[in-house]
Design a protein around this motif. Sequence first.
Motif, PDB file in Angstrom:
ATOM      1  N   PHE A  18      14.547  -0.637  -6.460  1.00 51.21           N
ATOM      2  CA  PHE A  18      14.281  -1.978  -5.153  1.00 51.21           C
ATOM      3  C   PHE A  18      15.823  -2.176  -4.567  1.00 51.21           C
ATOM      4  O   PHE A  18      15.553  -2.331  -2.950  1.00 51.21           O
ATOM      5  CB  PHE A  18      13.893  -3.235  -5.786  1.00 51.21           C
ATOM      6  CG  PHE A  18      13.216  -4.181  -4.579  1.00 51.21           C
ATOM      7  CD1 PHE A  18      12.251  -3.908  -4.170  1.00 51.21           C
ATOM      8  CD2 PHE A  18      14.200  -5.210  -4.299  1.00 51.21           C
ATOM      9  CE1 PHE A  18      11.621  -4.697  -3.022  1.00 51.21           C
ATOM     10  CE2 PHE A  18      13.508  -5.897  -3.189  1.00 51.21           C
ATOM     11  CZ  PHE A  18      12.128  -5.838  -2.747  1.00 51.21           C
ATOM     12  N   LEU A  56       4.564  -6.113  -6.342  1.00 60.86           N
ATOM     13  CA  LEU A  56       5.200  -5.560  -5.237  1.00 60.86           C
ATOM     14  C   LEU A  56       4.005  -5.528  -3.786  1.00 60.86           C
ATOM     15  O   LEU A  56       2.907  -5.167  -4.057  1.00 60.86           O
ATOM     16  CB  LEU A  56       5.426  -4.193  -5.236  1.00 60.86           C
ATOM     17  CG  LEU A  56       6.168  -3.302  -3.914  1.00 60.86           C
ATOM     18  CD1 LEU A  56       7.565  -4.074  -3.892  1.00 60.86           C
ATOM     19  CD2 LEU A  56       6.488  -1.783  -4.301  1.00 60.86           C
ATOM     20  N   TYR A  70       0.660  -3.102  -4.005  1.00 59.81           N
ATOM     21  CA  TYR A  70       0.987  -1.812  -4.487  1.00 59.81           C
ATOM     22  C   TYR A  70       0.769  -1.719  -6.057  1.00 59.81           C
ATOM     23  O   TYR A  70       1.326  -2.304  -6.927  1.00 59.81           O
ATOM     24  CB  TYR A  70       2.519  -1.450  -4.356  1.00 59.81           C
ATOM     25  CG  TYR A  70       2.597  -0.153  -4.658  1.00 59.81           C
ATOM     26  CD1 TYR A  70       2.232   1.074  -4.026  1.00 59.81           C
ATOM     27  CD2 TYR A  70       3.555   0.276  -5.682  1.00 59.81           C
ATOM     28  CE1 TYR A  70       2.604   2.177  -4.095  1.00 59.81           C
ATOM     29  CE2 TYR A  70       3.951   1.389  -6.124  1.00 59.81           C
ATOM     30  CZ  TYR A  70       3.469   2.774  -5.536  1.00 59.81           C
ATOM     31  OH  TYR A  70       3.695   3.870  -5.688  1.00 59.81           O
ATOM     32  N   LEU A  76       6.908   3.447 -10.165  1.00 58.30           N
ATOM     33  CA  LEU A  76       7.803   3.447  -9.416  1.00 58.30           C
ATOM     34  C   LEU A  76       9.315   3.839 -10.111  1.00 58.30           C
ATOM     35  O   LEU A  76       9.755   3.182 -11.043  1.00 58.30           O
ATOM     36  CB  LEU A  76       8.335   2.172  -8.887  1.00 58.30           C
ATOM     37  CG  LEU A  76       7.236   1.742  -7.618  1.00 58.30           C
ATOM     38  CD1 LEU A  76       7.454   0.610  -6.951  1.00 58.30           C
ATOM     39  CD2 LEU A  76       7.289   2.767  -6.410  1.00 58.30           C
ATOM     40  N   LEU A  82       9.233   4.442  -3.945  1.00 58.29           N
ATOM     41  CA  LEU A  82       9.137   3.382  -3.224  1.00 58.29           C
ATOM     42  C   LEU A  82       9.088   3.456  -1.584  1.00 58.29           C
ATOM     43  O   LEU A  82       8.266   2.942  -0.953  1.00 58.29           O
ATOM     44  CB  LEU A  82      10.069   2.126  -3.627  1.00 58.29           C
ATOM     45  CG  LEU A  82      10.247   0.705  -2.922  1.00 58.29           C
ATOM     46  CD1 LEU A  82       8.772  -0.045  -3.035  1.00 58.29           C
ATOM     47  CD2 LEU A  82      11.339  -0.224  -3.460  1.00 58.29           C
TER      48      LEU A  82
END
Length: 153
Positions: A18, A56, A70, A76, A82
Amino acid sequence: KVFYNKWSPPSKTLQPIFIEASKVYNSKHSVKFLAVDCQKSQQLCLDYEVEMFPTLKLLTSSTDTKGIFYSKVYDLVSPKSLYEFVESNIIKTISNFLSKKDVSQIDLSKLDLKYIKELLAERDVECVGCFEKIEFEMKLKESAKLPVIEKSE
């Protein structure tokens, strides 16, 4: 937004992914990545209907607090996965919003060339001889009030 909890192992796994994605998008696009610690912001997490960690969601001016969820957050494993989620959903969201609007009032310089070309195609307009982004922007401004051509399937 990513809603997380510090004690959640998947949240810990997602954190570097992230952070890396946010660096790329925050510097190049008008997309903002926000992280919400649900231990510190419990009411906000309730308002956004967070039920697991991490959660997310892609939120836009056209989505409510439910946003675009998501569901493959555990898949991920890299910033690229992402990016793909964000890109595919942003393209849909921006295209759906802008294609129904008079784009003459929108700052086209903030849109990627890919989106501008999509908007032109939706209006069945070709930009013959266009090479630079500014040329595509000018062509879209010229054709901004043309109706969107509905695609038959």
